[in-house]
Design an enzyme around this catalytic site. Structure first.
Site, mmCIF file in Angstrom:
data_model
loop_
_atom_site.group_PDB
_atom_site.id
_atom_site.type_symbol
_atom_site.label_atom_id
_atom_site.label_comp_id
_atom_site.label_asym_id
_atom_site.label_seq_id
_atom_site.Cartn_x
_atom_site.Cartn_y
_atom_site.Cartn_z
ATOM 1 N N HIS A 155 53.770 -41.920 58.531
ATOM 2 C CA HIS A 155 55.179 -42.325 58.687
ATOM 3 C C HIS A 155 55.840 -42.586 57.332
ATOM 4 O O HIS A 155 56.804 -43.339 57.242
ATOM 5 C CB HIS A 155 55.325 -43.568 59.571
ATOM 6 C CG HIS A 155 54.486 -43.534 60.809
ATOM 7 N ND1 HIS A 155 54.944 -43.000 61.998
ATOM 8 C CD2 HIS A 155 53.200 -43.924 61.046
ATOM 9 C CE1 HIS A 155 53.983 -43.088 62.908
ATOM 10 N NE2 HIS A 155 52.908 -43.634 62.350
ATOM 11 N N SER A 276 69.930 -30.295 33.821
ATOM 12 C CA SER A 276 71.228 -30.375 34.497
ATOM 13 C C SER A 276 72.302 -29.853 33.557
ATOM 14 O O SER A 276 72.235 -30.071 32.345
ATOM 15 C CB SER A 276 71.518 -31.835 34.848
ATOM 16 O OG SER A 276 72.906 -32.044 34.994
ATOM 17 N N LYS A 282 68.503 -35.285 32.812
ATOM 18 C CA LYS A 282 67.845 -34.845 34.042
ATOM 19 C C LYS A 282 66.686 -33.889 33.811
ATOM 20 O O LYS A 282 66.747 -33.022 32.942
ATOM 21 C CB LYS A 282 68.858 -34.159 34.983
ATOM 22 C CG LYS A 282 69.879 -35.080 35.601
ATOM 23 C CD LYS A 282 69.285 -36.189 36.479
ATOM 24 C CE LYS A 282 68.630 -35.650 37.747
ATOM 25 N NZ LYS A 282 69.615 -35.051 38.658
ATOM 26 N N GLU A 289 61.830 -27.790 45.268
ATOM 27 C CA GLU A 289 62.934 -27.711 46.227
ATOM 28 C C GLU A 289 63.098 -26.289 46.750
ATOM 29 O O GLU A 289 63.417 -26.067 47.922
ATOM 30 C CB GLU A 289 64.236 -28.177 45.567
ATOM 31 C CG GLU A 289 64.213 -29.647 45.215
ATOM 32 C CD GLU A 289 65.397 -30.023 44.338
ATOM 33 O OE1 GLU A 289 66.350 -30.597 44.867
ATOM 34 O OE2 GLU A 289 65.388 -29.709 43.133
#
Ligand code: ARG
Length: 466
Positions: A155, A276, A282, A289
């Site tokens: 969970h 970025s 970043k 992803e």
């Protein structure tokens, strides 16, 4: 003029041409189409439908055309509807009148089915080997950080400490099942449709079992209508790839989490992260992803094909041409993701101190106290309740669980479960997450890797000489 224009008095409309041409995407099938044609030429010669000289000449031009494709010099003509007609047109140009005999006792319907099976057979092994390379990377990463551990989650709540190697092996097992499915799909698809003709076979004396064996197929088709209409092998490939994609997506999601400041369990190498355009600080895990994102289209490609197939009457229908783009896309995307995610894991630094600190949460020792009570004779439900109360008191009072345990008469003797490493070390049942259970799992994993590799042994056409 198309190769089938005999019965038509007006040329095809531009709109229909643009709808129906498939060369723009099926040209990637050229090598498999050509080997299929070379086997067919041998079959025609055996059947006395070509002389030895004619067969040799056709074989020579087919090899030359393959060379043109490979060198990027093959010139598509306006009338080349698909790769099969383009190759036949070019063979006729190069071989003269003999070219007109190439398509004897054959239809594009059995031809395309044969070509696509040969193509998919190779693609399945290539992808399977890439997945096995990813398995190697996961196993090596676990070995590089031998003894490192982290919290295991259910969970997405901390549950119990687990060895990093055990955690990574869990992904390896899923990937090995993927390889098993890819190999299994390859075994089932390895039946030759060549000789089925348009749908009903031919009056000419060809021998489908001979061409089947030259092309490395296990056997020829049994039913000509099934042979030209069956795309189960494409559906199975897309299904196996979609599930592989789902596994890669879950691995991607985990890498995204691990590389956040919030988790901080891992960093990816600079060569596997992106910056970025605006925020100078970043460092993003785009690779993970995209592994997550690409799975959507792999699932979509499976649904696309199943939807195409579901309403089709026997036998060949032009809808079947829609099998190719989903197939090519899923295979290409899966290969890109598998390769990139393997590189990402190879570049990964595991922050063992951070991960282990997260696993030192005393609450993760609650089950160990309960199991010690059970070992000393208490029924598990009672033990669960007793320890649950201690946890409740600790959480409510904002005090360490170990303090509550020390102050509780029935629990006080079990305080050693909070010693560092106790919980992990005590997970020693078969297949468990602790170091004592790992070697036996590794023996099984190694055997599965060997089995998977041999299930992908090459299957290659062996054409008889002319
Ligand atoms: N390009 C076609 C396909 O992919 C080849 C078969 C065409 N057959 C036909 N009868 N029109 O399915």
């Amino acid at each position: 003029m198309t190769l089938w224009s005999g019965r038509f008095s007006r040329p095809m409309s531009r709109a229909l041409w643009e709808l129906s041409e498939s060369f723009s995407f099926d040209h990637v099938l050229y090598a498999h189409d050509i080997v299929g044609s070379r086997a067919h030429v041998r079959g025609l010669a055996r059947a006395g439908l070509l002389t030895g000289e004619e067969a040799s000449e056709l074989d020579r031009v087919l090899v030359a055309i393959e060379g043109e494709f490979a060198a990027g010099t093959f010139a598509r003509h306006d009338q080349d509807e698909d790769v099969h007609m383009a190759i036949e047109r070019r063979a006729t140009e190069l071989a003269g009148p003999i070219g007109a005999r190439l398509h004897t006792a054959r239809s594009r319907n059995d031809q395309v089915a044969t070509t696509l099976r040969l193509f998919t057979r190779d693609a399945l092994s290539a992808l399977g080997h890439e997945v096995l390379d990813l398995v190697d990377v996961l196993v090596e990463l676990g070995e590089r950080y031998e003894g490192a551990y982290l919290p295991g989650y259910t969970h997405l709540q901390r549950a119990q400490p687990v060895l990093l190697a055990h955690h990574l092996d869990a992904h390896a097992w899923a990937l090995l099942r993927d390889v098993d499915r890819l190999a299994d799909t390859r075994t089932r698809l390895n039946v030759s449709p060549l000789g089925a003709g348009a749908l009903a076979g031919t009056s000419l004396a060809i021998d489908p079992s001979a061409t089947a064996s030259w092309l490395g197929f296990r056997e020829p088709f049994a039913n000509s209508m099934d042979a030209v209409s069956d795309r189960d092998f494409v559906a199975e490939t897309l299904s196996s790839v979609a599930l592989l994609g789902v596994h890669l997506s879950r691995m991607g999601e985990e890498l995204v989490l691990w590389t956040t400041a919030e988790f901080g369990f891992a960093s990816l190498g600079d060569d596997f992260t992106t910056g970025s355009s605006m925020l100078p600080h970043k460092k993003n895990s785009d690779v993970a992803e995209l592994a997550r994102g690409k799975s959507g289209r792999m699932v979509g490609n499976l649904v696309s094909l199943l939807t195409t197939l579901k309403g089709l009457p026997l036998s060949y229908n032009r809808d079947l041409q829609e099998d190719k783009e989903p197939l090519f896309d899923s295979l290409t995307q899966a290969s890109l993701v598998v390769t990139a995610i393997a590189g990402a894991y190879r570049s990964l630094t595991f922050h063992a101190t951070v991960a282990q600190r997260a696993a030192h949460d005393e609450l993760l020792g609650a089950i160990d106290i309960a199991e010690r009570l059970v070992a000393d004779g208490m029924p598990f439900r009672l033990a669960h309740d007793l320890v649950g109360r201690a946890v409740g008191d600790a959480v409510a009072g904002g005090i360490p669980l170990s303090d509550v345990v020390a102050a509780t008469e029935q629990l006080a003797t079990y305080g050693d479960v909070f010693e560092e490493g106790y919980t992990l070390a005590s997970r020693r049942s078969p297949g468990a997450a602790g170091p004592a259970a790992l070697p036996a799992q590794r023996v099984r994993l190694e055997a599965a890797r060997v089995r998977a590799r041999s299930s992908l042994a090459p299957i290659t056409p062996v054409l008889p000489s002319l």
